[in-house]
Enzyme design. Structure first.
Site, PDB file in Angstrom:
ATOM      1  N   HIS A 192     -24.252  51.297   1.717  1.00 49.90           N
ATOM      2  CA  HIS A 192     -23.051  51.050   2.523  1.00 49.90           C
ATOM      3  C   HIS A 192     -21.814  51.466   1.722  1.00 49.90           C
ATOM      4  O   HIS A 192     -21.824  51.433   0.479  1.00 49.90           O
ATOM      5  CB  HIS A 192     -22.959  49.571   2.886  1.00 49.90           C
ATOM      6  CG  HIS A 192     -23.922  49.154   3.957  1.00 49.90           C
ATOM      7  ND1 HIS A 192     -23.832  47.951   4.611  1.00 49.90           N
ATOM      8  CD2 HIS A 192     -24.985  49.799   4.494  1.00 49.90           C
ATOM      9  CE1 HIS A 192     -24.818  47.862   5.492  1.00 49.90           C
ATOM     10  NE2 HIS A 192     -25.532  48.966   5.444  1.00 49.90           N
TER      11      HIS A 192
ATOM     12  N   GLU B  99     -19.124  49.926   1.060  1.00 49.18           N
ATOM     13  CA  GLU B  99     -18.624  48.917   0.123  1.00 49.18           C
ATOM     14  C   GLU B  99     -19.453  48.889  -1.159  1.00 49.18           C
ATOM     15  O   GLU B  99     -18.923  48.767  -2.262  1.00 49.18           O
ATOM     16  CB  GLU B  99     -18.675  47.508   0.742  1.00 49.18           C
ATOM     17  CG  GLU B  99     -17.871  47.327   2.010  1.00 49.18           C
ATOM     18  CD  GLU B  99     -18.735  47.515   3.249  1.00 49.18           C
ATOM     19  OE1 GLU B  99     -19.467  48.532   3.346  1.00 49.18           O
ATOM     20  OE2 GLU B  99     -18.660  46.659   4.142  1.00 49.18           O
TER      21      GLU B  99
ATOM     22  N   CYS C  92     -22.989  43.168   1.700  1.00 50.73           N
ATOM     23  CA  CYS C  92     -21.750  43.640   1.069  1.00 50.73           C
ATOM     24  C   CYS C  92     -20.834  42.474   0.708  1.00 50.73           C
ATOM     25  O   CYS C  92     -20.152  42.511  -0.325  1.00 50.73           O
ATOM     26  CB  CYS C  92     -21.042  44.629   1.985  1.00 50.73           C
ATOM     27  SG  CYS C  92     -21.994  46.163   2.182  1.00 50.73           S
TER      28      CYS C  92
END
Lengths: 149, 149
Positions: free
Chosen positions: A57, A59, A90
């Site tokens: 992801h 993040e 995250c």
């Protein structure tokens, strides 16, 4: 939009640029930047398809890049700007980094962390949602509409 | 201990081997292996100090290695063996991988995912805790005792 008029919007624009890069690569369009001491120290977008890694992801990639850049384990005085509300993974990672502040755009009622409370974050982390949410949502909507065609 | 007597204990022994390697490197001693189709497809231990990356938990590294090995995004038919109850970040990552089963050793009442429920996991994932928990706990205790000296 100049950084002097509204720093938060300026940085979210930068996160949106990352999200658009993800869109162009066929990735779910989520982008993130991390700002420390007045400058962007990490920028990343979702890379789950290219890396075939569901943990890639925006993040997560940005946290790793930012701590690497600083040579430090914690992001206490930094802000994460991200176009979509972080998921529990995250948010849990954000907790470990002790990041000072999280600003996100679109909400994610189904997969966002906040439906599970905010205990996975560090107690000192402040969170603001909804900044430029129309732009952030619009990009996601367009992506999923295209996918369905 | 042979793999034929008790596969779960055999694989947890392998996770403990990883945890001991972490211990020897001055890392918080947590180890993980992922088993798919009867063989170990990923093994990893906590690497947060060496990588100066608070997201470099044993499970995160193992998920990335396992999906990389399989060339697939999902670990539906795999089992994660990990010496300590996963944190919310790692449980959230497990959710994204749709891993079939999680077996952990020691519980982590303060930082484990289960205090926040199990919504961050995939609904089909089964979870068993407490396998060889004495050995897993003992290693962690020894590590923190040594740190305090």
């Amino acid at each position: 939009m100049s950084i002097f008029d509204n720093p938060d919007e300026y940085y979210m624009q930068q996160a949106l640029r990352e999200a658009r890069a993800a869109f162009d690569e066929g990735e779910i369009p989520v982008g993130a930047v991390i700002v420390g001491n007045g400058s962007i120290i990490a920028r990343a977008h979702n890379n789950t398809e290219r890396l075939q890694d569901v943990t890639a992801h925006a993040e997560m990639l940005a946290f790793t890049a930012a701590t690497n850049f600083l040579g430090a384990k914690y992001l206490t005085d930094c802000t994460l700007y991200v176009t979509l509300e972080p998921c529990p993974m995250c948010a849990g990672a954000a907790g470990w980094t002790q990041i000072g502040r999280i600003v996100y755009g679109a909400s994610d009622p189904k997969r966002g962390f906040s439906r599970l409370g905010r205990e996975m974050l560090h107690p000192k982390t402040t969170v603001e949602g909804g900044l430029m949410k129309e732009e952030c949502e619009e990009l996601l909507k367009r992506f999923f509409q295209q996918k369905r065609q």
